[in-house]
Design an enzyme around this catalytic site. Structure first.
Site, PDB file in Angstrom:
ATOM      1  N   HIS A 117       0.641  -1.368   0.167  1.00 37.02           N
ATOM      2  CA  HIS A 117       0.055  -0.017   0.143  1.00 37.02           C
ATOM      3  C   HIS A 117       0.785   1.320   0.126  1.00 37.02           C
ATOM      4  CE1 HIS A 117       0.868   0.851   4.471  1.00 37.02           C
ATOM      5  NE2 HIS A 117       0.824  -0.690   4.288  1.00 37.02           N
ATOM      6  N   ASP A 118       0.500   2.261  -0.756  1.00 36.65           N
ATOM      7  CA  ASP A 118       1.058   3.332  -0.604  1.00 36.65           C
ATOM      8  C   ASP A 118       2.400   3.744  -1.348  1.00 36.65           C
ATOM      9  OD1 ASP A 118      -1.270   4.872   0.872  1.00 36.65           O
ATOM     10  OD2 ASP A 118      -0.717   3.347   2.362  1.00 36.65           O
TER      11      ASP A 118
ATOM     12  N   GLY B 189       5.014  -1.253   2.887  1.00 33.58           N
ATOM     13  CA  GLY B 189       4.135   0.220   2.402  1.00 33.58           C
ATOM     14  C   GLY B 189       5.082   1.392   2.533  1.00 33.58           C
TER      15      GLY B 189
END
Length: 265
Positions: free
Chosen positions: A128-129, A146
């Protein structure tokens, strides 16, 4: 019964399951047993192979190739994730090989962003991200935590692991089976566990059109930053005082100056 040709441009295999909110270009190709969830957009001429899952809230650019059993747009593997809206965005002409997983963003950034003209080899994972630049090659079974940032033209060798929030600067080459715990500066070769630098990615810079003068200045900066007795602050000051200003050189100096995790040496 003979099935329709699922490799023909603009074809959607009869076994595919597609949410009614998905937007698929007329000349995109969707293979057998593909699952496409809500709020997915797939660009022109993109080909999606058999058994691919695009879970939700994902934008795929034009002329991409997504191979069998890849999973895109899955929920963040983050214990803080509480179901908030987030996206995965993939640029144009990017190739995603078998069993690659690309997760959506979280509340921290709101999206995971993948650039154009990238290659993700089998079993790679982007959490994520993360923000991945253009022309990036991520080899087999590379795993990213992440909030990782990867600059343009980076190559990461197979079976490497990248710690969350780490950065890999543009044009860097990371050798296989490496552990990226700190930031990897632009233009360098780095490898190992623990990781260390092995000079500049000179061949890569030459292939990408860096002039001889710029390459010489980058080498001088490299020696000041990583091979001299100066501490980082003094090395940066010396480089800015003695080397000509150029965008390519500023990229390296700014990267080192603003590192929060520390820089691989």
């Amino acid at each position: 019964m003979i099935q329709p040709d699922a490799t023909a441009p603009g074809s959607i295999h009869s076994s595919a399951v597609i949410d009614e909110t998905a937007v698929i270009a007329a000349d995109a190709t969707i293979g057998p047993y593909v699952v496409i969830g809500p709020n997915v957009t797939i660009g022109a001429r993109t080909r999606v192979g058999a058994h691919v899952v695009i879970e939700r809230d994902t934008t795929i650019g034009e002329d991409c190739r997504i191979h069998s059993a890849a999973v895109l747009g899955g929920d963040p593997q983050d214990l803080k994730y509480a179901g908030e809206s987030s996206r995965l965005v993939v640029g144009d002409r990017t190739v995603i090989r078998e069993f690659v997983t690309l997760n959506r963003g979280s509340a921290a950034r709101g999206s995971t962003n993948i650039g154009s003209d990238c290659l993700f080899m089998a079993y790679a994972h982007v959490a994520h991200d993360c923000v991945i630049g253009d022309h990036v090659v991520i080899a087999n079974a590379v795993n990213m935590g992440g909030h990782v940032t990867v600059g343009d033209w980076v190559i990461v060798g197979g079976l490497s692991a990248v710690h969350q929030f780490a950065r890999i600067g543009a044009h860097a080459f990371v050798g296989g089976m490496s552990g990226v715990r700190k930031d990897v500066p632009p233009y360098v070769k780095a490898s190992g566990h623990p990781m260390r630098l092995f000079g500049l990615n000179s061949v890569g810079l030459q292939r990408r059109g860096f002039s001889r003068e710029v390459r010489v200045d980058i080498r001088r900066a490299y020696r000041l930053l990583f091979q001299s007795s100066l501490n980082v602050r003094d090395a940066l000051a010396e480089a800015r005082a003695t080397l000509p200003s150029a965008p390519e050189l500023d990229l390296l100096l700014d990267f080192v100056e603003h590192s929060e995790r520390g820089v691989t040496v």
